[in-house]
Scaffold this motif. Sequence first.
Motif, PDB file in Angstrom:
ATOM      1  N   ILE A 262       0.867  -1.183   0.000  1.00  0.00           N
ATOM      2  CA  ILE A 262       0.000   0.000   0.000  1.00  0.00           C
ATOM      3  C   ILE A 262       0.902   1.230   0.000  1.00  0.00           C
ATOM      4  CG2 ILE A 262      -1.968   1.119   1.110  1.00  0.00           C
ATOM      5  CD1 ILE A 262      -2.640  -1.528   2.429  1.00  0.00           C
ATOM      6  N   THR A 263       1.470   1.483  -1.160  1.00  0.00           N
ATOM      7  CA  THR A 263       2.406   2.582  -1.352  1.00  0.00           C
ATOM      8  C   THR A 263       2.020   3.352  -2.610  1.00  0.00           C
ATOM      9  OG1 THR A 263       3.908   1.222  -2.680  1.00  0.00           O
ATOM     10  CG2 THR A 263       4.282   1.253  -0.306  1.00  0.00           C
ATOM     11  N   MET A 264       2.622   4.507  -2.779  1.00  0.00           N
ATOM     12  CA  MET A 264       2.312   5.366  -3.916  1.00  0.00           C
ATOM     13  C   MET A 264       2.450   4.626  -5.246  1.00  0.00           C
ATOM     14  SD  MET A 264       4.167   8.955  -4.983  1.00  0.00           S
ATOM     15  CE  MET A 264       3.837   9.671  -3.375  1.00  0.00           C
ATOM     16  N   GLN A 265       3.484   3.801  -5.374  1.00  0.00           N
ATOM     17  CA  GLN A 265       3.755   3.094  -6.626  1.00  0.00           C
ATOM     18  C   GLN A 265       2.584   2.223  -7.065  1.00  0.00           C
ATOM     19  OE1 GLN A 265       7.007   0.327  -6.335  1.00  0.00           O
ATOM     20  NE2 GLN A 265       6.724  -0.488  -8.385  1.00  0.00           N
ATOM     21  N   LYS A 266       1.866   1.659  -6.109  1.00  0.00           N
ATOM     22  CA  LYS A 266       0.809   0.686  -6.405  1.00  0.00           C
ATOM     23  C   LYS A 266      -0.562   1.320  -6.660  1.00  0.00           C
ATOM     24  CE  LYS A 266       3.644  -2.779  -5.855  1.00  0.00           C
ATOM     25  NZ  LYS A 266       4.033  -3.677  -6.959  1.00  0.00           N
ATOM     26  N   GLY A 267      -0.695   2.620  -6.458  1.00  0.00           N
ATOM     27  CA  GLY A 267      -1.942   3.312  -6.759  1.00  0.00           C
ATOM     28  C   GLY A 267      -3.131   2.959  -5.896  1.00  0.00           C
ATOM     29  N   PRO A 268      -2.961   2.733  -4.584  1.00  0.00           N
ATOM     30  CA  PRO A 268      -4.101   2.329  -3.758  1.00  0.00           C
ATOM     31  C   PRO A 268      -5.212   3.369  -3.697  1.00  0.00           C
ATOM     32  CG  PRO A 268      -2.243   2.955  -2.363  1.00  0.00           C
ATOM     33  CD  PRO A 268      -1.729   2.886  -3.772  1.00  0.00           C
ATOM     34  N   GLU A 269      -4.859   4.659  -3.793  1.00  0.00           N
ATOM     35  CA  GLU A 269      -5.881   5.702  -3.706  1.00  0.00           C
ATOM     36  C   GLU A 269      -6.866   5.627  -4.871  1.00  0.00           C
ATOM     37  OE1 GLU A 269      -2.201   8.085  -5.185  1.00  0.00           O
ATOM     38  OE2 GLU A 269      -2.652   6.072  -4.438  1.00  0.00           O
ATOM     39  N   TYR A 270      -6.386   5.193  -6.049  1.00  0.00           N
ATOM     40  CA  TYR A 270      -7.269   5.073  -7.208  1.00  0.00           C
ATOM     41  C   TYR A 270      -8.234   3.897  -7.032  1.00  0.00           C
ATOM     42  CZ  TYR A 270      -3.769   8.278  -8.950  1.00  0.00           C
ATOM     43  OH  TYR A 270      -2.931   9.354  -9.081  1.00  0.00           O
ATOM     44  N   PHE A 271      -7.763   2.862  -6.361  1.00  0.00           N
ATOM     45  CA  PHE A 271      -8.625   1.728  -6.032  1.00  0.00           C
ATOM     46  C   PHE A 271      -9.759   2.168  -5.113  1.00  0.00           C
ATOM     47  CE2 PHE A 271      -9.391  -1.953  -3.111  1.00  0.00           C
ATOM     48  CZ  PHE A 271     -10.019  -2.787  -4.028  1.00  0.00           C
ATOM     49  N   GLU A 273     -10.998   5.244  -4.689  1.00  0.00           N
ATOM     50  CA  GLU A 273     -11.921   6.139  -5.392  1.00  0.00           C
ATOM     51  C   GLU A 273     -12.809   5.371  -6.360  1.00  0.00           C
ATOM     52  OE1 GLU A 273     -12.229   9.232  -4.444  1.00  0.00           O
ATOM     53  OE2 GLU A 273     -10.512   9.065  -3.082  1.00  0.00           O
ATOM     54  N   ALA A 274     -12.245   4.377  -7.039  1.00  0.00           N
ATOM     55  CA  ALA A 274     -13.046   3.552  -7.952  1.00  0.00           C
ATOM     56  C   ALA A 274     -14.094   2.764  -7.177  1.00  0.00           C
ATOM     57  CB  ALA A 274     -12.143   2.608  -8.743  1.00  0.00           C
ATOM     58  N   ALA A 275     -13.716   2.282  -5.998  1.00  0.00           N
ATOM     59  CA  ALA A 275     -14.660   1.547  -5.151  1.00  0.00           C
ATOM     60  C   ALA A 275     -15.861   2.415  -4.808  1.00  0.00           C
ATOM     61  CB  ALA A 275     -13.957   1.071  -3.880  1.00  0.00           C
ATOM     62  N   ALA A 276     -15.603   3.672  -4.465  1.00  0.00           N
ATOM     63  CA  ALA A 276     -16.694   4.583  -4.136  1.00  0.00           C
ATOM     64  C   ALA A 276     -17.628   4.778  -5.326  1.00  0.00           C
ATOM     65  CB  ALA A 276     -16.130   5.926  -3.672  1.00  0.00           C
ATOM     66  N   CYS A 277     -17.065   4.851  -6.526  1.00  0.00           N
ATOM     67  CA  CYS A 277     -17.882   4.991  -7.741  1.00  0.00           C
ATOM     68  C   CYS A 277     -18.746   3.754  -7.967  1.00  0.00           C
ATOM     69  CB  CYS A 277     -16.986   5.226  -8.950  1.00  0.00           C
ATOM     70  SG  CYS A 277     -16.119   6.810  -8.961  1.00  0.00           S
ATOM     71  N   VAL A 278     -18.155   2.576  -7.782  1.00  0.00           N
ATOM     72  CA  VAL A 278     -18.896   1.329  -7.983  1.00  0.00           C
ATOM     73  C   VAL A 278     -20.038   1.218  -6.986  1.00  0.00           C
ATOM     74  CG1 VAL A 278     -18.757  -1.201  -7.886  1.00  0.00           C
ATOM     75  CG2 VAL A 278     -16.934   0.110  -8.991  1.00  0.00           C
ATOM     76  N   ARG A 301      -8.465   6.162   6.426  1.00  0.00           N
ATOM     77  CA  ARG A 301      -9.140   7.444   6.662  1.00  0.00           C
ATOM     78  C   ARG A 301      -9.979   7.864   5.456  1.00  0.00           C
ATOM     79  NH1 ARG A 301      -4.079   8.729   9.022  1.00  0.00           N
ATOM     80  NH2 ARG A 301      -3.456   9.858   7.139  1.00  0.00           N
ATOM     81  N   ARG A 302      -9.456   7.592   4.262  1.00  0.00           N
ATOM     82  CA  ARG A 302     -10.193   7.999   3.049  1.00  0.00           C
ATOM     83  C   ARG A 302     -11.486   7.198   2.894  1.00  0.00           C
ATOM     84  NH1 ARG A 302     -12.190  11.868   0.316  1.00  0.00           N
ATOM     85  NH2 ARG A 302     -12.377  11.511  -1.929  1.00  0.00           N
ATOM     86  N   THR A 303     -11.454   5.913   3.206  1.00  0.00           N
ATOM     87  CA  THR A 303     -12.693   5.129   3.127  1.00  0.00           C
ATOM     88  C   THR A 303     -13.720   5.656   4.124  1.00  0.00           C
ATOM     89  OG1 THR A 303     -11.893   3.443   4.698  1.00  0.00           O
ATOM     90  CG2 THR A 303     -11.492   3.051   2.351  1.00  0.00           C
ATOM     91  N   ASP A 378      -7.488   6.943 -14.378  1.00  0.00           N
ATOM     92  CA  ASP A 378      -8.853   7.005 -14.906  1.00  0.00           C
ATOM     93  C   ASP A 378      -9.788   6.207 -13.993  1.00  0.00           C
ATOM     94  OD1 ASP A 378     -11.157   7.171 -16.384  1.00  0.00           O
ATOM     95  OD2 ASP A 378     -10.158   6.854 -18.321  1.00  0.00           O
ATOM     96  N   VAL A 379     -10.199   6.819 -12.903  1.00  0.00           N
ATOM     97  CA  VAL A 379     -11.026   6.153 -11.902  1.00  0.00           C
ATOM     98  C   VAL A 379     -12.367   5.721 -12.486  1.00  0.00           C
ATOM     99  CG1 VAL A 379     -12.253   6.487  -9.725  1.00  0.00           C
ATOM    100  CG2 VAL A 379      -9.905   7.324  -9.972  1.00  0.00           C
ATOM    101  N   ASP A 380     -12.949   6.532 -13.367  1.00  0.00           N
ATOM    102  CA  ASP A 380     -14.240   6.190 -13.952  1.00  0.00           C
ATOM    103  C   ASP A 380     -14.136   4.948 -14.825  1.00  0.00           C
ATOM    104  OD1 ASP A 380     -15.546   8.319 -12.744  1.00  0.00           O
ATOM    105  OD2 ASP A 380     -15.123   9.694 -14.404  1.00  0.00           O
ATOM    106  N   ALA A 381     -13.066   4.853 -15.623  1.00  0.00           N
ATOM    107  CA  ALA A 381     -12.870   3.668 -16.463  1.00  0.00           C
ATOM    108  C   ALA A 381     -12.636   2.432 -15.603  1.00  0.00           C
ATOM    109  CB  ALA A 381     -11.699   3.887 -17.420  1.00  0.00           C
ATOM    110  N   MET A 382     -11.903   2.613 -14.514  1.00  0.00           N
ATOM    111  CA  MET A 382     -11.641   1.515 -13.585  1.00  0.00           C
ATOM    112  C   MET A 382     -12.961   1.014 -12.975  1.00  0.00           C
ATOM    113  SD  MET A 382      -8.758   1.695 -10.563  1.00  0.00           S
ATOM    114  CE  MET A 382      -7.687   2.674 -11.618  1.00  0.00           C
ATOM    115  N   ALA A 383     -13.793   1.966 -12.546  1.00  0.00           N
ATOM    116  CA  ALA A 383     -15.084   1.608 -11.952  1.00  0.00           C
ATOM    117  C   ALA A 383     -15.980   0.932 -12.988  1.00  0.00           C
ATOM    118  CB  ALA A 383     -15.759   2.857 -11.396  1.00  0.00           C
TER     119      ALA A 383
END
Length: 433
Positions: A262-271, A273-278, A301-303, A378-383
């Motif tokens: 769970i580091t910047m390289q792995k993009g967890p924040e985009y996961f 945000e996509a979860a929230a969209c789904v 905290r973000r969740t 692209d969080v929307d495309a991910m969702a």
Amino acid sequence: MKVLMFGWEFPPNISGGLGTACYGLTKGLAKFSDVDVTFVVPKVFGGEDQSSMKLIGAADVPVTNRKVQLTEFDRSLEYVEVSSALVPYVDPEDYYRQTNFTVAGANSLVETDDQGKIKFTGKYGPDLLSEIDRYAVVARAIARDTEFDVIHAHDWLAYPAGIAAKEVSGKPLVIHVHATDFDRSGGSANPSVYAIEKQGMDAADKIITVSNLTRQVVIDKYGIDAEKIVTVYNAVEPYLHDESQPVTKGFDDKVVTFLGRITMQKGPEYFVEAAACVLKRMQNVRFVMAGSGDMMHRMIRRTAQLKISDKFHFTGFLKGDDVYRMLRISDVYIMPSVSEPFGISPLEAMQARVPVIISRQSGVAEILSNAIKVNFWDVDAMADAIHGILKHQTLSKMLARQGKKESYSLKWEGSAHRVKQVYQAAINMHQSN
């Protein structure tokens, strides 16, 4: 062909993909009767599978009474051998046997125990740079006492050891770039780590990168001649688990899994945000973030801010059978990495018949046909991709079936064959000079 290989981790004592890749490659090389691998790690913990090579722990190698003279690094270090804590009535010249040599790191004292051995944790702690320095000291001793044809150093942690072995033996050096610090840091490399990486690349006779993406980084960021670099893609170990055994989740919701650091390289924040969209479009789904890292508390905290904590699960670091069980209950696996040199975990998910979504900014995207690819940002495309797989069983089953078939075609023996060709090229080049 005898190979002296330096790495930092080896299963089951691993922190991630580096150890998995080293294990798979050594098993692949073991398929060739004319290749003999001696693999060196800082510390042997016990339980390592040594069927495919000879495993040496640097902590088990005595170095007392050996001359130390390394000249390939960037700063001077005073190496002092101390055979015991207190040795009274000994002439200072006998007690302190000193040689100046250059290493990447601060000045430090290399202390041996009463058997002339250096202590290592073999981990990624606050003393990491000093352990890398000490690893190079032992590497020189091993290289002096071992018969081999080529040196293979995995990732920046082992580059100084590889350089030291080359210096004492005169044998060709192959370095394996599994990642660069530009990947790990999100684009702003640590100067000390960059210096070690650059020294390793400059000293190497041949460089292996795990993708063309990484190959281009080595060319652009480190100024290395493209002719020196060969891309060899990673592979995946076949699952040996009994898939006929049913897996129960204990609930009816679908499961979408992120598995990695769970580091910047792995993009967890985009996961997240996509979860929230789904979850705005369907409620019968849970999201799992399996792993650990410096961004974990921020993601928790973000969740909470997004009011989706009741649909989110943080498991901590998983390995071995726990990874397999997590994948078996997953309906979608996603790797939204910002910069992923390769990425073995999607192959593991595909083997477990899990549909896979990966970022286009990953090396594995260069070779996979049966995975959905999106830009990490692209969080929307991910969702949309997650929602599409969960809603359409035909798509899900097709990706699961074809993905498994594709993953089983990516064997370590094939990668090992290409690595062996790189060895031979380095040896031939070295002999012709």
